[in-house]
Design an enzyme around this catalytic site. Structure first.
Site, PDB file in Angstrom:
ATOM      1  N   MET A  62       0.987  -1.125   0.103  1.00  0.00           N
ATOM      2  CA  MET A  62       0.413  -0.295  -0.110  1.00  0.00           C
ATOM      3  C   MET A  62       0.872   1.362  -0.439  1.00  0.00           C
ATOM      4  O   MET A  62       0.355   2.332  -0.882  1.00  0.00           O
ATOM      5  CB  MET A  62      -0.924  -0.139   1.298  1.00  0.00           C
ATOM      6  N   LEU A  78      -6.082   7.094  -3.209  1.00  0.00           N
ATOM      7  CA  LEU A  78      -6.550   6.331  -1.988  1.00  0.00           C
ATOM      8  C   LEU A  78      -8.129   6.579  -2.447  1.00  0.00           C
ATOM      9  O   LEU A  78      -8.595   5.272  -2.183  1.00  0.00           O
ATOM     10  CB  LEU A  78      -6.289   6.167  -0.420  1.00  0.00           C
ATOM     11  N   LEU A  84     -10.636   0.060  -2.918  1.00  0.00           N
ATOM     12  CA  LEU A  84     -10.710   0.184  -1.668  1.00  0.00           C
ATOM     13  C   LEU A  84     -11.847   1.279  -1.520  1.00  0.00           C
ATOM     14  O   LEU A  84     -12.250   0.102  -0.633  1.00  0.00           O
ATOM     15  CB  LEU A  84      -9.466   0.892  -2.058  1.00  0.00           C
ATOM     16  N   ARG A 151       1.031   1.798  -3.990  1.00  0.00           N
ATOM     17  CA  ARG A 151      -0.515   1.558  -4.775  1.00  0.00           C
ATOM     18  C   ARG A 151      -0.820   2.998  -4.089  1.00  0.00           C
ATOM     19  O   ARG A 151      -1.349   4.070  -5.056  1.00  0.00           O
ATOM     20  CB  ARG A 151      -1.518   0.442  -3.868  1.00  0.00           C
ATOM     21  N   TYR A 152      -0.397   3.497  -2.837  1.00  0.00           N
ATOM     22  CA  TYR A 152      -1.090   4.980  -2.572  1.00  0.00           C
ATOM     23  C   TYR A 152      -0.025   6.114  -2.921  1.00  0.00           C
ATOM     24  O   TYR A 152       0.416   7.367  -2.511  1.00  0.00           O
ATOM     25  CB  TYR A 152      -1.751   5.091  -1.909  1.00  0.00           C
ATOM     26  N   HIS A 264      -6.025  -5.722  10.480  1.00  0.00           N
ATOM     27  CA  HIS A 264      -6.504  -5.010   9.712  1.00  0.00           C
ATOM     28  C   HIS A 264      -7.549  -5.829   9.189  1.00  0.00           C
ATOM     29  O   HIS A 264      -7.971  -6.757   8.800  1.00  0.00           O
ATOM     30  CB  HIS A 264      -5.825  -4.268   8.566  1.00  0.00           C
ATOM     31  N   ASP A 341       6.641  -1.632  10.722  1.00  0.00           N
ATOM     32  CA  ASP A 341       5.851  -1.080  11.192  1.00  0.00           C
ATOM     33  C   ASP A 341       5.506   0.302   9.800  1.00  0.00           C
ATOM     34  O   ASP A 341       5.815   0.418   8.564  1.00  0.00           O
ATOM     35  CB  ASP A 341       7.429   0.442  11.757  1.00  0.00           C
ATOM     36  N   GLU A 344      -0.374   2.223  11.489  1.00  0.00           N
ATOM     37  CA  GLU A 344      -1.388   1.130  12.150  1.00  0.00           C
ATOM     38  C   GLU A 344      -0.506   0.358  12.753  1.00  0.00           C
ATOM     39  O   GLU A 344      -1.078   0.150  14.271  1.00  0.00           O
ATOM     40  CB  GLU A 344      -1.723   0.416  11.279  1.00  0.00           C
ATOM     41  N   GLU A 348      -1.950   4.070  15.846  1.00  0.00           N
ATOM     42  CA  GLU A 348      -3.033   3.236  16.853  1.00  0.00           C
ATOM     43  C   GLU A 348      -2.338   1.747  17.718  1.00  0.00           C
ATOM     44  O   GLU A 348      -3.694   2.367  18.079  1.00  0.00           O
ATOM     45  CB  GLU A 348      -3.324   2.054  15.074  1.00  0.00           C
TER      46      GLU A 348
END
Length: 429
Positions: A62, A78, A84, A151-152, A264, A341, A344, A348
């Site tokens: 990602m 995104l 997504l 991806r983003y 996730h 890492d 998230e 998070e």
């Protein structure tokens, strides 16, 4: 909440082998590498006689903004991804609007973890070190060239592909590239979306329409490592990190520490469509516990649920709150679906769950992420080596669509990668 959490919140609101011998491990280096692109490499020369290399090894993920200044562009891409965040015909209007509104908050989250995501640094390091091992254990496909396709975030898939062409792959010269997902457990929303993007840019840059030929002669031959949830090396790397964290507890308390494996979550609409992700995550957890000889009580939980719709649970935040409230204050959080890492884990889990939900209780800890683990990097090399020797373009699982899948793009992407089989066999055997 994480960036992906925020994306789901907005979207829903709007819609209301085996481990190698120790002598073969890389020496554990404390990473101090420069943040250059993994894809920057000396030009390669294709040679149809002799070695079957060079081989491009492309890590797909990602990605994440490396600085707070990149957050806006990251969110824009995104929210533009209909795989997504499906916003229908309003995607082009709502995507930019939402990303602009969310940027300041997400920038603060990245500032809180050091000013940006470390995922690019780790991805480039892992891929580069893996390729060094592959050059030794698979000389027939060497040299192996490291590339990263996010991806983003930078380096984006289209930039990676342009770099491949510049480095001497394709453009009538052929050559081989392996798309190696860095999501060990397959999901249509992660690996599937990355492969859709790779397929799109392959068609734009090397397809018949791009070359003006009836067939794209001399284009890159692609194969895919699309999942690896129970590879012994992955399992061993997770197990060793858990054992290291368990050693921080007094011996008399160690066996009662509860292991909370966190991955996730997904909306139940995706799960009910037949997405294989929950089963593959559970398979990883079971394999790790089997390696640990089921030494501790454990649970699998899911992080980042937001919005009113049903999600896969129980949630990690709720799990920690409940167990701490019951007196189980010795807990280890294990990020089981991440290979390094990123926001998230660093925000998070470390800041929201451990500091807020667990009230900073010293008995609540987190196992280290895989990052620069020599065991993990050796596992990556073993997975890649097995794939290169297999003569397969992708796993048998990848060719099977989810039961409820209606995406024509997914269908065509799968047809393309499965169809590469005929091009791979002469190169490998």
């Amino acid at each position: 909440m994480s960036v992906r959490s925020s994306t789901y919140r907005i979207a829903r609101g709007i819609q209301s082998s085996c481990i190698a011998r120790p002598s073969l491990f890389l020496s554990p280096q404390h990473v101090q590498q420069k943040s250059h692109m993994a894809s920057v490499a000396p030009p390669v020369t294709q040679n149809s006689v002799g070695a079957k290399g060079p081989t491009a090894m492309v890590f797909m993920n990602m990605g994440g903004p490396s600085t707070t200044d990149e957050v806006g562009d990251f969110l824009s891409r995104l929210f533009a991804d209909g795989d997504l965040i499906p916003l229908g015909r309003l995607q082009g209007y709502l995507g930019p609007l939402i990303s602009k509104r969310r940027t300041p908050k997400i920038q603060k989250q990245y500032a809180a973890i050091g000013g940006g995501s470390p995922i690019r640094k780790w991805s480039e390091y892992q891929c580069s070190e893996m390729c060094k091992i592959l050059d030794k254990i698979s000389p027939e496909t060497a040299p192996h060239k490291p590339y990263v396709a996010f991806r983003y975030a930078n380096p984006l898939t289209e930039h990676m592909y342009a770099q491949l062409l510049e480095d001497g792959f394709g453009n009538g010269k052929g050559g081989r590239a392996v798309a190696f997902t860095q999501y060990p457990q397959y999901s249509c929303s992660t690996t599937g979306s990355s492969l859709n993007e790779l397929w799109k840019w392959r068609n734009r840059l090397e397809g018949p329409r791009a070359t003006g030929e009836a067939t794209s002669t001399g284009s890159i031959t692609w194969s895919v490592i699309d999942r690896w949830p129970t590879h012994p090396g992955l399992v061993e790397a997770f197990a060793q990190n858990i054992e290291s964290k368990l050693a921080e507890y007094p011996e008399e308390r160690r066996k009662d520490v509860v292991l909370i494996f966190s991955a996730h979550s997904l909306p139940m609409s995706v799960v009910n469509r037949g997405d294989p992700y929950p089963a593959e995550v559970a398979a990883t957890v079971y394999a790790v516990m089997n390696r640990l000889k089921f030494s501790n009580p454990y649970r699998l939980s899911w992080q980042s649920q937001v919005g009113p719709s049903a999600w896969l649970g129980a949630q990690t935040s709720d799990t920690v709150k409940e167990y701490v409230g019951r007196g189980h204050t010795d807990l280890i959080l294990v990020p089981i679906a991440f290979t390094s890492d990123h926001i998230e884990t660093l925000y998070e889990l470390d800041q929201e769950v451990m500091e807020e939900d667990a009230h900073g209780n010293p008995g609540v800890k987190r196992a280290e992420s895989l990052n620069g683990s020599p065991v993990f990097i050796r596992a990556l090399a073993d997975i890649a080596h097995q794939h290169l020797q297999s003569g397969e373009s992708c796993s048998r699982q990848m060719g099977l669509r989810c039961q409820g899948c209606k995406s024509e793009r997914c269908l065509e992407q799968k047809k393309f990668f499965a169809g590469e089989q005929a091009n791979i066999l002469p190169l490998v055997r």
